[in-house]
Every structure is written in C-alpha cells, then in structure tokens.
Scaffold this active site. Sequence first.
Site, PDB file in Angstrom:
ATOM      1  N   LYS A 120       0.902  -1.256   0.111  1.00  0.00           N
ATOM      2  CA  LYS A 120      -0.150   0.068   0.102  1.00  0.00           C
ATOM      3  C   LYS A 120       0.862   1.331  -0.028  1.00  0.00           C
ATOM      4  O   LYS A 120       0.453   2.344  -0.596  1.00  0.00           O
ATOM      5  CB  LYS A 120      -0.875  -0.037   1.192  1.00  0.00           C
ATOM      6  CG  LYS A 120      -1.830  -1.320   1.444  1.00  0.00           C
ATOM      7  CD  LYS A 120      -3.052  -1.204   0.445  1.00  0.00           C
ATOM      8  CE  LYS A 120      -4.121  -2.160   0.856  1.00  0.00           C
ATOM      9  NZ  LYS A 120      -3.686  -3.643   0.928  1.00  0.00           N
TER      10      LYS A 120
HETATM   11  C1  PLP Z   1      -4.230  -4.758   0.609  1.00  0.00           C
HETATM   12  C2  PLP Z   1      -3.532  -5.883   0.581  1.00  0.00           C
HETATM   13  C3  PLP Z   1      -3.925  -7.156  -0.606  1.00  0.00           C
HETATM   14  C4  PLP Z   1      -5.204  -7.174  -1.307  1.00  0.00           C
HETATM   15  O1  PLP Z   1      -4.920  -5.764  -2.242  1.00  0.00           O
HETATM   16  P1  PLP Z   1      -6.466  -5.492  -2.973  1.00  0.00           P
HETATM   17  O2  PLP Z   1      -5.709  -4.474  -3.628  1.00  0.00           O
HETATM   18  O3  PLP Z   1      -7.218  -5.232  -1.949  1.00  0.00           O
HETATM   19  O4  PLP Z   1      -6.717  -6.540  -3.822  1.00  0.00           O
HETATM   20  C5  PLP Z   1      -3.061  -8.013  -0.372  1.00  0.00           C
HETATM   21  N1  PLP Z   1      -2.088  -8.267   0.449  1.00  0.00           N
HETATM   22  C6  PLP Z   1      -1.671  -7.129   1.385  1.00  0.00           C
HETATM   23  C7  PLP Z   1      -0.579  -7.514   2.044  1.00  0.00           C
HETATM   24  C8  PLP Z   1      -2.586  -5.917   1.457  1.00  0.00           C
HETATM   25  O5  PLP Z   1      -2.048  -5.044   2.172  1.00  0.00           O
END
Ligand code: PLP
Length: 479
Positions: A120
Amino acid sequence: MPSESPSSLRYVSTRGEAPELSFEDALLAGLARDGGLYMPKAWPKLSHETIAAFAGKPFAEVAASLLEPYLGGCIPRGELITLARDAYARFGHPAVTPLVQIDRSLWVLELFHGPTLAFKDVAMQLLARLMERVLGTRGERLTIVAATSGDTGGAAIEAFRGSSRVDAVVLFPQGRISDVQRRMMTTAPEPNVHAVAIEGTFDDCQALVKAMFNDLAFRDRLQLGAINSINWGRIIAQLTYYFVAGAALGSPHRPMSFSVPTGNFGDVFAGYCAKAMGLPAERLVIATNENDILYRAWGTGMYTQADVVATTSPSMDIQVSSNFERFLFEATGRDAAFVRNKMNGLRQSRSIGLGEAMVPYRESFIAERVDQAAVTDCIRRVKADSGYLLDPHSACAVVAARKTMTSQSQHIPHIALATAHPAKFPDAMQTIVGERPNLPPRLARLMSDPERIAVLPNDLAAVERFVEDRSACRRGAAA
Ligand SMILES: *Cc1c(COP(=O)(O)O)cnc(C)c1O
C-alpha cells in the site's frame, strides 16, 4: 474506444449518473456522487518503444511517465518526477520494488520496502503528494475517511501525518489485525491522523465509509476524500511496478504472468489497466484465500457474498471487492445501467448473476483459491529450498502462480506479487515456521511507542460524530 489527447482525458462514473470530472476533481472526490467509481474515458496507450525504454530507468521516472497521461496536464512532468522521487525516498531498497527469483520461471516482486512494510505504501506515498499538490494549488482542505483491513490505514497515516491540508480518520475491525499493523496506525502522535477500532468486520468498516460518502450533506460539510482503492489515484500509482517488473524481464517483447494476492481487487485491477495500456501481461492471476468470492464468481458466474473467515492473510479477508465494479464496467463494454442495476441488486440480496459479462474476460484473468494448508506448506518449502521467507499474503500469490503454470506457459516469467514483509505478521510466522521475523531497524521503536486509539460501535451516527469532531474542515480552519 476513441483515443484522446492527454489534456482532454476526463473521468466517468461506473454508474453513469454523476458528472464527468477532471483528474484533480476525481482525485479529491474519491467516490462518485452516484455511488459509482471513476474510470478514465479512454486508456492511454504506450508504444513498444516507450515500454522497452523503462528497463533500467529510475523508478520515479517510470512513475512520472505512467501517471502523466492520466493527469490532464495538471502537474508538469518535471514536478511529477520530483514528487515521485520524494515519495520513494524512504523506501528501504534502492530499486523500490526489486524482483527476486525463487525458482525456474518464478519471480517474487517485493512491494514491501516502504515505511509500513506493505504494498500500500507504493501507491499511498505518491497519492498523498498528488493530493497535497492539488489542494495547495486550490487553497482547499480535505477530510479523509478510510476503511482498512490492516494495511491501508497504516500506509495512509504514515503518508498524511503532519499534513497541513488533510485530516485522516481510518476505521479498522477491532481485534482482526496484527499488533504490528495496529501500532503502525496508533503510534503516530500528529493530531491530524486518527485510528478508530470498529466493533465489526472489515466489510462493516467499508460499509460505514461508503455510507458517509453517500450522506451528501455530511460529505460536503466535511469535504470528504477517499484514499481506498476506490480512488483512481491509487490505481494509477500501482501501475508502476507492473511496468517496472515487466520491463526488467523483457516486456514488451516477452509476455508474462502476474499472480496477485487479492482482497479489494485494486491491485489486480491495476494489472488489468497496465495491460490495457499495452503491457503484455498475458495472464493475471487473482489469488484469494478462503474468502473466495472472486474465485467462486469466476467459476460459477455468480458473485455471492459469504461471511468473512479470519485467515493468516487478513488483508485479503474481504467479501465485497469494491474494484470489482470497475471490472464489471469494463467487461460489459462500459454499460453503466447494467452496473447500477447489479450493484443495487447486490446490496439487496448479497448475490448477483454476472451473465455474459465475464465470458470474454475469462482468458485474461484466472482465479485461484489458496487455503491455509497450501499457504503453510508453501512458506515452509520455499524457506527450506531457497532460504527465502514469504509472508502469508505473498505465499497465496506464489501458490496460485504455481497452480497456473502449465507446460505451455512454463517458458514465460511468472511474477508473484509479494505484498507484505513477513515481520508484519509475527504471530502467523511463528506458527508456520517457528520464528518471529525481525522488523527492519528503522521500525525499532514501533512496539514500544505509546498508542492512541478510539473504539466505536458499528454505527454510522457515532462514526460521523467522531469525524465531525476531529476534522479541521468542520472547525472552519483557514486553508
Ligand atoms: C491490501 C492488501 C492486499 C489486497 O490488495 P487489494 O488491492 O485490496 O486486492 C493483499 N496483500 C496485502 C499485504 C495487502 O495489504
């Protein structure tokens, strides 16, 4: 679709009943006023030469090249490169998102070198700077409300702490995230950022955020903005690593497969966008854990919500994948009436039939469900074979990538997205491999810093009151 010059690229709602916006307005609005999500009217296309030239370029320059056609000229290129450089300066690896080969034809794309050890950060660090820049030019402020299954909240608080133009409130499901994840939200002392534990699930948190956006009077009074992947700015900031990894492994001349641990469908949808722009992402693998709504939808054509199950990959413990709406819009040839109808149906009955919409897209997406036993086995095996330690989210991607490797596809690179550092989930890692991975030294104080945390019931009025009390927009602070 007609191709348009970058300066005229506008954004439309997936539900077709909100006005078209410029990039800046879509960035600040987050959710469209008809409840839909913004999409660009056309896909910018990159030439083979442009994609090939990404190989070996600094990450920030690639990011600027990818974002530029979406921005409608609102930030000059030189400044965009500076913003991007700034965004990635705090990453713990000079390549920002390095590739590590763990097997024949199998690479791990490490997206966890940012300040909160999850992918993120890659988008949020850039998104925060884009927002600050646009708000600064306009002399405006924003109140950000976000739901988090664990990682978005920390990334948002890290990206916006100390901002003079943004207040941020993040809602997380109480007791359903790791201590490290919680502390990344609750230890920031700056008064413009707030972490709220909601007595409910992630889907409850997400529903509260959507309800605040749909309360138009509240939304306008507070100048609400979104930084979840419903914000288009998040999606385009995630194009970067698809192209960077692709170019490193031979794009545009060589097709490849990306396996993406999926929750809200934002990350894998960014892969789809990269493909629409010209990246030869031959296959996009949607890797789910036991919360397998997308896997079931691919298999049966029915998108049916089930109850959320807690797993060792909590950021994927989601049963309502917001960005799926963007996919439906695309898959139906941009039929906003269809999307509107289906989304209303979903709200009423928790289940919708996708009809013909999915069929032409089955080829480019493959969905795989990865259960706990497979995750555990994968983490242990990869560690034993190569010494490499995967976290449970990344392990879902690796298992799914391996499942989709057929004899015909073995020659193409398979890239599994590693979305979190194993130190972010020490309890799960302890159970699986019998050790607690160390946090990087730059996070040494995380586990001892004091926490600041509010607990609220799963109740819209209570949450709105909290946001109203904390927002400087409400207090009437001068911008
Ligand atoms: C948010 C997240 C995901 C999922 O990503 P999306 O864009 O919501 O599909 C997978 N792994 C981690 C570690 C995340 O923080």
